[in-house]
Each structure stands twice: as C-alpha cells, then as structure tokens.
Design a protein around this motif. Structure first.
Motif: not given
Length: 152
Positions: A128-149
């Motif tokens: 459960r911790v791993l699943a949550l951390r993977l989701h949080q990491t994905r969200t954070r990386l999208l915040d940092l590196y996804a193109p912003h419009v």
C-alpha cells in the motif's frame, strides 16, 4: 507540504502485528541534512519516523534531485528492503532532525516467512505504501517536468 498518510503503521497493522514488528525496532537519530540512503545502494534496513521530516528524492542527471515526498511521524521510510535485488530506488534525506525506529530488513523478512499472517500483513502494508508513493512520485514529476500551458 504533504497530507497525512493513509498508510501509517498504526492505521494499517493490527496491534498484534504492530507489536511483533516493533519488537525488532532500534531507535536512531539523524541530524538535519543527513542522507539516510542513496539511490542504487544496498537496501538492508527500513525506518518508521518518530519525529521530524524525511524527504524522498529522485536524482536527476545534471540537476538537483527532485523532491517527491515528505514523510512524517508514523510513516514508513524505505520499501526496497522487501523486494530483490534489495537496492534503493530513491534517495532519502533528513530535512529536520529525525528520530526513527530502524529495522533490519533481513530479520523482518525471516519473521514474515516464519509467520504467514504476519508476513501477509506487513507485505500488504508495504505494498500500500509503495502504490501510494508511486502515485505521488508520478504526480510530482508531472508537476516538475510536464509542459505548462498558459491560459489564452
């Protein structure tokens, strides 16, 4: 800023299983700025934060590490100790002075193997911790590196 974790040990493990795990605990302290583990190194231990804040980071070549999550009291630091090849996938640093319980991963895996109910409970908790951390990491990386419009 992180929100309270839905996978804190007290919320997930029964009193019996929590007591069994905590019987293996050793108290440790990390000063602010101390590295707890580095990506790619051997994962032999894990921790439950008692006080303070631990930041999980993902190294980014040519840049500063990206902070992906902040962990506080009652939260698990480290899951790579449970899965071969037992190598850290992220890095962890004490952002403030941290007091924690430290556990020997090999000893806990042996206890899990010897008691299937305990092993299942700990395995489900870490999953459960791993699943949550993977989701949080994905969200954070999208915040940092996804193109912003910017709105038109």
């Amino acid at each position: 800023m992180s929100t309270p974790s839905p996978v804190r040990i007290a919320a997930v493990l029964s009193t019996e299983h929590r007591g069994r795990l905590m019987s293996q605990a050793r108290e440790v302290h990390f000063p602010a700025g101390a590295g707890i583990f580095a990506e790619g190194t051997r994962a032999e231990s894990f921790w439950i934060v008692r006080s303070g804040t631990v930041t999980l980071e993902i190294p980014v070549p040519g840049r500063r590490p990206a902070s992906v999550e902040s962990l506080g009291p009652g939260e698990l630091v480290g899951w790579s100790w449970l899965f071969p090849p037992y190598v850290w996938q992220l890095a962890a640093e004490a952002m403030t002075p941290v007091r924690a319980y430290e556990f020997d991963g090999t000893r806990v895996r042996l206890l899990m193997d010897a008691d299937p109910a305990f092993g299942s409970a700990v395995g489900h908790w870490v999953g459960r911790v791993l699943a949550l951390r993977l989701h949080q990491t994905r969200t954070r990386l999208l915040d940092l590196y996804a193109p912003h419009v910017t709105p038109g």
